[in-house]
Design a protein around this motif. Sequence first.
Motif, PDB file in Angstrom:
ATOM      1  N   LYS A 103       4.389   7.062   2.393  1.00 20.49           N
ATOM      2  CA  LYS A 103       4.178   7.603   1.054  1.00 20.49           C
ATOM      3  C   LYS A 103       3.348   6.609   0.220  1.00 20.49           C
ATOM      4  N   ALA A 104       3.683   5.323   0.369  1.00 18.37           N
ATOM      5  CA  ALA A 104       2.967   4.289  -0.389  1.00 18.37           C
ATOM      6  C   ALA A 104       1.522   4.149   0.091  1.00 18.37           C
ATOM      7  N   ASN A 105       1.319   4.356   1.399  1.00 21.04           N
ATOM      8  CA  ASN A 105      -0.029   4.221   1.963  1.00 21.04           C
ATOM      9  C   ASN A 105      -0.281   5.377   2.935  1.00 21.04           C
ATOM     10  N   GLU A 134       6.026  -2.187  10.190  1.00 24.95           N
ATOM     11  CA  GLU A 134       6.320  -2.726   8.851  1.00 24.95           C
ATOM     12  C   GLU A 134       7.761  -2.439   8.439  1.00 24.95           C
ATOM     13  N   ALA A 159       3.438   1.861  10.388  1.00 26.60           N
ATOM     14  CA  ALA A 159       4.543   2.098   9.441  1.00 26.60           C
ATOM     15  C   ALA A 159       5.869   1.679  10.087  1.00 26.60           C
ATOM     16  N   ALA A 184      -2.740   6.408   4.410  1.00 24.26           N
ATOM     17  CA  ALA A 184      -3.679   6.159   5.509  1.00 24.26           C
ATOM     18  C   ALA A 184      -3.035   5.400   6.675  1.00 24.26           C
ATOM     19  N   ILE A 185      -1.840   4.886   6.457  1.00 24.20           N
ATOM     20  CA  ILE A 185      -1.197   4.060   7.498  1.00 24.20           C
ATOM     21  C   ILE A 185      -0.807   4.925   8.706  1.00 24.20           C
ATOM     22  N   LYS A 229       6.920   3.828   3.601  1.00 21.27           N
ATOM     23  CA  LYS A 229       5.641   3.166   3.912  1.00 21.27           C
ATOM     24  C   LYS A 229       4.506   4.186   3.915  1.00 21.27           C
TER      25      LYS A 229
END
Lengths: 115, 235
Positions: free
Chosen positions: B45-47, B58, B55, B49-50, B43
């Motif tokens: 790595k994909a975003n 999710e 993370a 800013a999260i 999570k």
Amino acid sequence: MKQAEPNPVIKGSLTTIILKLLAENGRMYGYEMTRSVREITKNKMDITEAALYPALHKLLEDGSLETTSEIVDGRVRKYYTLSHSGRKETVVKINALKDAIESLQIILNSNPANG
Amino acid sequence: MDNATLSKAQLHVLISYIEKRGFHEPLTVVEILDHFACKVEEKMKANPAISLENAMVEAHADFGPLGFAPIAKAFEAGVNKKYKTIYRAGLRKAFKNPMQLGVALLAAFVFYKGYYWAYLHHSNHIFGTNDMGALLYFTTIIFPVAMLLKYKQNRKQNPIINAIMYRLAIIYFVIISVTCQPEPPSSLRGLTFLLALGTVAVFYYTLSLFTMQATMKKGYADSAIYYDYLKTIKG
């Protein structure tokens, strides 16, 4: 994204999928298996943890798999490998699944008007 | 270690998150942790800013409606089965050992003769039923308690303990039913024979406790990596 329950056909073939993955890759950890299936099938198939772990423990109980634990990236990672009997079982299960898929294809492709 | 790899402090946060969802047994927590951490890293790595908290939420949702429960259930059932099998194999080995049988029969013979002799010579303060009772209480209560105290990290929900400890009660009641008859036999030979039988039962019960201890020792040696790891993370 919440995971949906896997297709019953996939769920029934899960142990064979796990054995095949391990035969190809040598040793793998749980998350790696789910990611690998997603990548191979280009996100068409997703194995849920709820289905994966009971299948892994069933294979462990049957003696088809062995585990080793080591510290990777600061946490304990459990790697699964095929045992000697697991290697033999992989060949048998893959052949059985291929035969079943072939039979299903024959049924699905048959023309009822000819029957 | 790339940017998406969780730090020790972040892993500690993940452990607290798992524990808050009702999974406290160290072996189970560590079993869940790697898979959960991989998902959280995915999570992040994909975003980039999260936040870690989002993370985690999710990643947890990705486990499905049952959350971590299927991993925990499968793991605990697997551990339970593994140590039950080891314990049973240990018992079979100990019970089939002719030397152990010889010692049990010898102990029964000594008790039989001793009780008989003591009765005839009015010396019931030795080889009496109280001695049998003391032996029984020692083996059924003191030994298991000492065993649990030795492994201080034991918890009631520990799958290794669950796999073998419940058997104590079963064996205990078998021994009680053999040795504590409501109406003791009226003949001296009958009573002595019953006590000798009790000696054999207590001997094999003690043997099963030793097997249990050996199984627990193996269980804790196998899981040492988990306990050491949690100590390192939690500080």
